[in-house]
Motif scaffolding. Sequence first.
Motif, PDB file in Angstrom:
ATOM      1  N   ILE A  65      -2.459  13.912   0.610  1.00 21.61           N
ATOM      2  CA  ILE A  65      -2.734  12.872   1.404  1.00 21.61           C
ATOM      3  C   ILE A  65      -2.062  12.537   2.451  1.00 21.61           C
ATOM      4  O   ILE A  65      -2.500  12.215   3.508  1.00 21.61           O
ATOM      5  N   GLY A  66      -0.764  12.840   2.334  1.00 26.31           N
ATOM      6  CA  GLY A  66       0.377  12.442   3.336  1.00 26.31           C
ATOM      7  C   GLY A  66       0.343  11.085   3.776  1.00 26.31           C
ATOM      8  O   GLY A  66       0.094  10.366   3.067  1.00 26.31           O
ATOM      9  N   ASP A  67       1.476  10.952   4.919  1.00 23.66           N
ATOM     10  CA  ASP A  67       1.424   9.567   5.241  1.00 23.66           C
ATOM     11  C   ASP A  67       0.073   8.877   5.891  1.00 23.66           C
ATOM     12  O   ASP A  67      -0.241   7.871   5.596  1.00 23.66           O
ATOM     13  N   GLU A  68      -0.784   9.562   6.523  1.00 21.92           N
ATOM     14  CA  GLU A  68      -2.102   9.232   7.113  1.00 21.92           C
ATOM     15  C   GLU A  68      -2.819   8.777   6.044  1.00 21.92           C
ATOM     16  O   GLU A  68      -3.577   7.680   5.952  1.00 21.92           O
ATOM     17  N   GLY A  69      -3.205   9.307   5.008  1.00 19.95           N
ATOM     18  CA  GLY A  69      -3.985   8.960   3.981  1.00 19.95           C
ATOM     19  C   GLY A  69      -3.748   8.042   3.040  1.00 19.95           C
ATOM     20  O   GLY A  69      -4.285   7.110   2.553  1.00 19.95           O
ATOM     21  N   SER A  70      -2.394   7.828   2.934  1.00 22.76           N
ATOM     22  CA  SER A  70      -1.562   6.933   2.171  1.00 22.76           C
ATOM     23  C   SER A  70      -1.712   5.493   2.874  1.00 22.76           C
ATOM     24  O   SER A  70      -1.891   4.528   2.081  1.00 22.76           O
ATOM     25  N   LYS A  71      -1.964   5.498   4.327  1.00 19.94           N
ATOM     26  CA  LYS A  71      -2.306   4.222   5.074  1.00 19.94           C
ATOM     27  C   LYS A  71      -3.405   3.858   4.457  1.00 19.94           C
ATOM     28  O   LYS A  71      -3.850   2.452   4.128  1.00 19.94           O
ATOM     29  N   GLU A  72      -4.491   4.555   4.308  1.00 26.16           N
ATOM     30  CA  GLU A  72      -5.704   4.224   3.914  1.00 26.16           C
ATOM     31  C   GLU A  72      -5.943   3.755   2.253  1.00 26.16           C
ATOM     32  O   GLU A  72      -6.602   2.619   2.079  1.00 26.16           O
ATOM     33  N   VAL A  73      -5.208   4.504   1.544  1.00 26.32           N
ATOM     34  CA  VAL A  73      -5.151   4.001   0.305  1.00 26.32           C
ATOM     35  C   VAL A  73      -4.192   2.639   0.201  1.00 26.32           C
ATOM     36  O   VAL A  73      -4.602   1.806  -0.812  1.00 26.32           O
ATOM     37  N   ALA A  74      -3.235   2.654   0.999  1.00 29.63           N
ATOM     38  CA  ALA A  74      -2.585   1.197   1.083  1.00 29.63           C
ATOM     39  C   ALA A  74      -3.407   0.180   1.470  1.00 29.63           C
ATOM     40  O   ALA A  74      -3.243  -1.029   0.880  1.00 29.63           O
ATOM     41  N   ASN A  75      -4.218   0.296   2.329  1.00 33.04           N
ATOM     42  CA  ASN A  75      -5.119  -0.742   2.880  1.00 33.04           C
ATOM     43  C   ASN A  75      -6.082  -1.105   1.691  1.00 33.04           C
ATOM     44  O   ASN A  75      -6.350  -2.280   1.639  1.00 33.04           O
ATOM     45  N   ALA A  76      -6.577  -0.099   0.809  1.00 33.80           N
ATOM     46  CA  ALA A  76      -7.496  -0.262  -0.114  1.00 33.80           C
ATOM     47  C   ALA A  76      -6.545  -1.189  -1.365  1.00 33.80           C
ATOM     48  O   ALA A  76      -7.289  -2.255  -1.875  1.00 33.80           O
ATOM     49  N   LEU A  77      -5.441  -0.925  -1.571  1.00 33.96           N
ATOM     50  CA  LEU A  77      -4.568  -1.683  -2.549  1.00 33.96           C
ATOM     51  C   LEU A  77      -4.649  -3.089  -2.082  1.00 33.96           C
ATOM     52  O   LEU A  77      -4.210  -4.071  -3.153  1.00 33.96           O
ATOM     53  N   LYS A  78      -4.497  -3.514  -0.955  1.00 34.34           N
ATOM     54  CA  LYS A  78      -4.330  -4.709  -0.594  1.00 34.34           C
ATOM     55  C   LYS A  78      -5.401  -5.718  -0.952  1.00 34.34           C
ATOM     56  O   LYS A  78      -5.121  -6.925  -1.186  1.00 34.34           O
ATOM     57  N   THR A  79      -6.477  -5.365  -1.104  1.00 30.87           N
ATOM     58  CA  THR A  79      -7.713  -6.134  -1.633  1.00 30.87           C
ATOM     59  C   THR A  79      -7.976  -5.694  -3.259  1.00 30.87           C
ATOM     60  O   THR A  79      -8.871  -6.287  -3.659  1.00 30.87           O
ATOM     61  N   ASN A  80      -7.500  -4.757  -3.654  1.00 31.20           N
ATOM     62  CA  ASN A  80      -7.902  -4.301  -5.065  1.00 31.20           C
ATOM     63  C   ASN A  80      -7.256  -5.268  -6.084  1.00 31.20           C
ATOM     64  O   ASN A  80      -6.297  -5.735  -5.822  1.00 31.20           O
ATOM     65  N   THR A  81      -8.291  -5.529  -7.266  1.00 29.77           N
ATOM     66  CA  THR A  81      -7.800  -6.520  -8.106  1.00 29.77           C
ATOM     67  C   THR A  81      -8.002  -5.717  -9.505  1.00 29.77           C
ATOM     68  O   THR A  81      -8.140  -6.443 -10.611  1.00 29.77           O
ATOM     69  N   THR A  82      -8.416  -4.390  -9.538  1.00 27.95           N
ATOM     70  CA  THR A  82      -8.717  -3.651 -10.952  1.00 27.95           C
ATOM     71  C   THR A  82      -7.939  -2.508 -11.051  1.00 27.95           C
ATOM     72  O   THR A  82      -7.782  -2.521 -12.254  1.00 27.95           O
TER      73      THR A  82
END
Length: 131
Positions: A49-66
């Motif tokens: 995933i690297g740093d670039e992919g982790s940014k996308e995961v981080a963006n998802a985590l900001k709104t994730n509630t599950t």
Amino acid sequence: QMTLSCKEVVMALKTNPTRTILDFDVEGSKELANVLKTNTTLNLSWNGIGDEGSKEVANALKTNTTLITLDLSWNGIGDEGSKEVANALKINTTLTTLSLRRNGIGVKGSKELANVLKTNTTLNLSWNGIG
């Protein structure tokens, strides 16, 4: 042997929210973000995933509630990616178990993640060369 694209896997996960282990690369990060809205446990280790992919995961985590448990081990995430994840976890209070083992996170990234320990009680940063 059947080969599926990351997008096909993500589409299948939308109908199977109990699936816990995935195995694909950073190309599916954006589609993955949508899946994170329904899964509670997700293993994304060994995906580059690297740093670039982790940014996308981080963006998802900001709104994730599950999502409760996330394994990002062995993904080549460095200080920049760990900073993104740390910032997301300041917003996300649902995730309680995060594994970032064997990513190459250094002192800068570990400092960013240190504040997360106030709410994330099972953060695993072993084997990152943090001194």
